[in-house]
Design a protein around this motif. Structure first.
Motif, PDB file in Angstrom:
ATOM      1  N   ALA A 124     -13.936 -13.900  40.382  1.00 42.06           N
ATOM      2  CA  ALA A 124     -13.954 -12.430  40.410  1.00 42.06           C
ATOM      3  C   ALA A 124     -15.348 -11.909  40.728  1.00 42.06           C
ATOM      4  O   ALA A 124     -15.506 -10.977  41.536  1.00 42.06           O
ATOM      5  N   VAL A 125     -16.375 -12.498  40.125  1.00 40.11           N
ATOM      6  CA  VAL A 125     -17.759 -12.082  40.403  1.00 40.11           C
ATOM      7  C   VAL A 125     -18.113 -12.375  41.863  1.00 40.11           C
ATOM      8  O   VAL A 125     -18.737 -11.544  42.536  1.00 40.11           O
ATOM      9  N   ALA A 126     -17.710 -13.530  42.367  1.00 41.64           N
ATOM     10  CA  ALA A 126     -17.999 -13.875  43.763  1.00 41.64           C
ATOM     11  C   ALA A 126     -17.338 -12.886  44.730  1.00 41.64           C
ATOM     12  O   ALA A 126     -17.951 -12.466  45.718  1.00 41.64           O
ATOM     13  N   LEU A 127     -16.102 -12.503  44.449  1.00 43.04           N
ATOM     14  CA  LEU A 127     -15.402 -11.537  45.306  1.00 43.04           C
ATOM     15  C   LEU A 127     -16.063 -10.162  45.233  1.00 43.04           C
ATOM     16  O   LEU A 127     -16.260  -9.508  46.274  1.00 43.04           O
ATOM     17  N   ALA A 128     -16.404  -9.708  44.031  1.00 38.63           N
ATOM     18  CA  ALA A 128     -17.069  -8.411  43.882  1.00 38.63           C
ATOM     19  C   ALA A 128     -18.401  -8.405  44.629  1.00 38.63           C
ATOM     20  O   ALA A 128     -18.741  -7.438  45.328  1.00 38.63           O
ATOM     21  N   THR A 129     -19.139  -9.494  44.504  1.00 34.54           N
ATOM     22  CA  THR A 129     -20.446  -9.605  45.157  1.00 34.54           C
ATOM     23  C   THR A 129     -20.298  -9.632  46.674  1.00 34.54           C
ATOM     24  O   THR A 129     -21.040  -8.955  47.397  1.00 34.54           O
ATOM     25  N   ALA A 130     -19.336 -10.395  47.160  1.00 40.26           N
ATOM     26  CA  ALA A 130     -19.122 -10.478  48.618  1.00 40.26           C
ATOM     27  C   ALA A 130     -18.767  -9.119  49.203  1.00 40.26           C
ATOM     28  O   ALA A 130     -19.241  -8.746  50.286  1.00 40.26           O
ATOM     29  N   LYS A 131     -17.933  -8.357  48.501  1.00 41.82           N
ATOM     30  CA  LYS A 131     -17.572  -7.018  48.977  1.00 41.82           C
ATOM     31  C   LYS A 131     -18.802  -6.126  49.039  1.00 41.82           C
ATOM     32  O   LYS A 131     -19.029  -5.417  50.037  1.00 41.82           O
ATOM     33  N   ALA A 132     -19.610  -6.139  47.980  1.00 39.60           N
ATOM     34  CA  ALA A 132     -20.811  -5.297  47.955  1.00 39.60           C
ATOM     35  C   ALA A 132     -21.808  -5.727  49.026  1.00 39.60           C
ATOM     36  O   ALA A 132     -22.407  -4.876  49.696  1.00 39.60           O
ATOM     37  N   GLN A 133     -21.985  -7.033  49.207  1.00 36.91           N
ATOM     38  CA  GLN A 133     -22.916  -7.505  50.231  1.00 36.91           C
ATOM     39  C   GLN A 133     -22.456  -7.119  51.631  1.00 36.91           C
ATOM     40  O   GLN A 133     -23.271  -6.728  52.473  1.00 36.91           O
ATOM     41  N   HIS A 134     -21.166  -7.209  51.873  1.00 35.80           N
ATOM     42  CA  HIS A 134     -20.623  -6.840  53.185  1.00 35.80           C
ATOM     43  C   HIS A 134     -20.947  -5.382  53.511  1.00 35.80           C
ATOM     44  O   HIS A 134     -21.442  -5.067  54.592  1.00 35.80           O
ATOM     45  N   VAL A 135     -20.674  -4.494  52.577  1.00 38.00           N
ATOM     46  CA  VAL A 135     -20.915  -3.067  52.806  1.00 38.00           C
ATOM     47  C   VAL A 135     -22.412  -2.757  52.833  1.00 38.00           C
ATOM     48  O   VAL A 135     -22.860  -1.882  53.579  1.00 38.00           O
ATOM     49  N   SER A 136     -23.206  -3.513  52.074  1.00 38.96           N
ATOM     50  CA  SER A 136     -24.652  -3.231  52.034  1.00 38.96           C
ATOM     51  C   SER A 136     -25.318  -3.485  53.381  1.00 38.96           C
ATOM     52  O   SER A 136     -26.347  -2.888  53.677  1.00 38.96           O
ATOM     53  N   ARG A 137     -24.720  -4.332  54.204  1.00 39.30           N
ATOM     54  CA  ARG A 137     -25.274  -4.570  55.547  1.00 39.30           C
ATOM     55  C   ARG A 137     -25.170  -3.322  56.423  1.00 39.30           C
ATOM     56  O   ARG A 137     -25.897  -3.185  57.396  1.00 39.30           O
ATOM     57  N   GLU A 138     -24.248  -2.426  56.071  1.00 41.61           N
ATOM     58  CA  GLU A 138     -24.028  -1.209  56.861  1.00 41.61           C
ATOM     59  C   GLU A 138     -24.610   0.039  56.201  1.00 41.61           C
ATOM     60  O   GLU A 138     -24.468   1.140  56.726  1.00 41.61           O
ATOM     61  N   THR A 139     -25.234  -0.111  55.026  1.00 35.05           N
ATOM     62  CA  THR A 139     -25.715   1.047  54.261  1.00 35.05           C
ATOM     63  C   THR A 139     -27.119   0.776  53.754  1.00 35.05           C
ATOM     64  O   THR A 139     -27.341   0.625  52.551  1.00 35.05           O
ATOM     65  N   SER A 140     -28.072   0.729  54.656  1.00 35.82           N
ATOM     66  CA  SER A 140     -29.450   0.395  54.333  1.00 35.82           C
ATOM     67  C   SER A 140     -30.005   1.273  53.207  1.00 35.82           C
ATOM     68  O   SER A 140     -29.881   2.488  53.234  1.00 35.82           O
ATOM     69  N   GLY A 141     -30.575   0.610  52.195  1.00 35.87           N
ATOM     70  CA  GLY A 141     -31.227   1.306  51.098  1.00 35.87           C
ATOM     71  C   GLY A 141     -30.311   1.774  49.984  1.00 35.87           C
ATOM     72  O   GLY A 141     -30.784   2.148  48.910  1.00 35.87           O
ATOM     73  N   ALA A 142     -29.008   1.770  50.205  1.00 38.73           N
ATOM     74  CA  ALA A 142     -28.068   2.274  49.198  1.00 38.73           C
ATOM     75  C   ALA A 142     -27.718   1.186  48.187  1.00 38.73           C
ATOM     76  O   ALA A 142     -27.683  -0.002  48.511  1.00 38.73           O
ATOM     77  N   VAL A 143     -27.440   1.611  46.959  1.00 40.44           N
ATOM     78  CA  VAL A 143     -26.894   0.706  45.958  1.00 40.44           C
ATOM     79  C   VAL A 143     -25.382   0.684  46.158  1.00 40.44           C
ATOM     80  O   VAL A 143     -24.721   1.727  46.140  1.00 40.44           O
ATOM     81  N   VAL A 144     -24.852  -0.511  46.404  1.00 43.37           N
ATOM     82  CA  VAL A 144     -23.431  -0.680  46.692  1.00 43.37           C
ATOM     83  C   VAL A 144     -22.763  -1.367  45.512  1.00 43.37           C
ATOM     84  O   VAL A 144     -23.251  -2.379  45.003  1.00 43.37           O
ATOM     85  N   LEU A 145     -21.639  -0.807  45.088  1.00 44.21           N
ATOM     86  CA  LEU A 145     -20.854  -1.338  43.979  1.00 44.21           C
ATOM     87  C   LEU A 145     -19.614  -2.024  44.527  1.00 44.21           C
ATOM     88  O   LEU A 145     -18.782  -1.395  45.178  1.00 44.21           O
ATOM     89  N   GLY A 146     -19.509  -3.315  44.278  1.00 45.22           N
ATOM     90  CA  GLY A 146     -18.297  -4.063  44.614  1.00 45.22           C
ATOM     91  C   GLY A 146     -17.576  -4.418  43.333  1.00 45.22           C
ATOM     92  O   GLY A 146     -18.205  -4.579  42.286  1.00 45.22           O
ATOM     93  N   SER A 147     -16.273  -4.522  43.399  1.00 42.43           N
ATOM     94  CA  SER A 147     -15.490  -4.855  42.203  1.00 42.43           C
ATOM     95  C   SER A 147     -14.252  -5.638  42.606  1.00 42.43           C
ATOM     96  O   SER A 147     -13.743  -5.481  43.719  1.00 42.43           O
ATOM     97  N   ASP A 148     -13.783  -6.472  41.677  1.00 44.98           N
ATOM     98  CA  ASP A 148     -12.570  -7.227  41.934  1.00 44.98           C
ATOM     99  C   ASP A 148     -11.947  -7.624  40.604  1.00 44.98           C
ATOM    100  O   ASP A 148     -12.636  -7.717  39.592  1.00 44.98           O
ATOM    101  N   SER A 149     -10.653  -7.829  40.619  1.00 44.63           N
ATOM    102  CA  SER A 149      -9.922  -8.264  39.427  1.00 44.63           C
ATOM    103  C   SER A 149      -9.022  -9.434  39.769  1.00 44.63           C
ATOM    104  O   SER A 149      -8.426  -9.462  40.841  1.00 44.63           O
ATOM    105  N   LEU A 150      -8.940 -10.366  38.836  1.00 41.48           N
ATOM    106  CA  LEU A 150      -8.062 -11.519  38.977  1.00 41.48           C
ATOM    107  C   LEU A 150      -7.250 -11.678  37.697  1.00 41.48           C
ATOM    108  O   LEU A 150      -7.753 -11.408  36.607  1.00 41.48           O
ATOM    109  N   VAL A 151      -6.038 -12.126  37.853  1.00 44.56           N
ATOM    110  CA  VAL A 151      -5.193 -12.423  36.706  1.00 44.56           C
ATOM    111  C   VAL A 151      -4.951 -13.926  36.668  1.00 44.56           C
ATOM    112  O   VAL A 151      -4.650 -14.548  37.697  1.00 44.56           O
TER     113      VAL A 151
END
Length: 194
Positions: free
Chosen positions: A47-74
């Motif tokens: 779950a942490v890896a997925l949340a981080t990957a999502k935030a990193q992906h978007v951060s490449r397109e949003t220079s300087g911004a704090v990006v929040l990624g989140s994910d849930s697993l059951v």
């Protein structure tokens, strides 16, 4: 203002209700491929890896911004579950969950310019009642297709609460993001001020 790397209505609603300024920009990553590369890892770690990957992906397109990624697993009974692929798959999941404890791992990560500033997961344990086939059919009649987008096949803020006998964990984690932990991290980073 932060950037939410998600299209989840639940996560947007949480941030809006908390008064945290944000804009949403969904991340488009291959979640199943990332999960496959982490075969054998603990659910919280995935779950942490997925949340981080999502935030990193978007951060490449949003220079300087704090990006929040989140994910849930059951996870339940030693198996990990994704969102149901169909109504029949949702019924299979519910039959499997019946009478067991479902573990819901919700993770979040904050990233700026590709650098992980913070990442953490929270756990909620939900004891599922014994579910009859007729209950499952009626539940899906009322909740499908909305629960197709929900890992665990439920919305706790709706009829999904009927699935459970007991819950150990905070409400925000169950909604899909450990909001209290996110707020604390945003305060430490100076993004939120008390």
């Amino acid at each position: 203002m932060i950037v939410l790397a998600s299209q989840s209505g639940s996560r947007r609603a949480m941030l809006e209700a908390a008064g945290i300024p944000f804009r949403a920009q969904p991340a488009h990553i291959d979640e199943r491929a990332l999960e496959a590369s982490l075969e054998g890892a603990a659910a919280a770690e995935v779950a942490v890896a997925l949340a981080t990957a999502k935030a990193q992906h978007v951060s490449r397109e949003t220079s300087g911004a704090v990006v929040l990624g989140s994910d849930s697993l059951v996870s339940c009974g030693g198996r990990r579950f994704d969102k149901p692929a169909s109504r029949e798959n949702a019924a299979e999941h519910l039959r499997f969950f019946s009478g067991k404890v479902m573990e819901l791992h919700s993770a979040a990560a904050l990233v700026r310019d590709g650098e992980v500033l913070w990442a953490e997961a929270a756990l909620a344990q939900l004891r599922v009642a014994e579910l009859s086939d007729s209950f499952i059919a009626g539940y899906l009649d009322a909740e499908w297709p909305e629960v197709a987008a929900c890992v665990g096949v439920f919305r706790i803020e709706g009829r999904g609460v009927q699935l459970f006998e007991a819950i150990d964990g905070d409400y925000f984690t169950i909604l899909g993001m450990p909001l209290l932990k996110v707020q604390s991290a945003l305060r430490r980073l100076g993004v939120l001020v008390r």
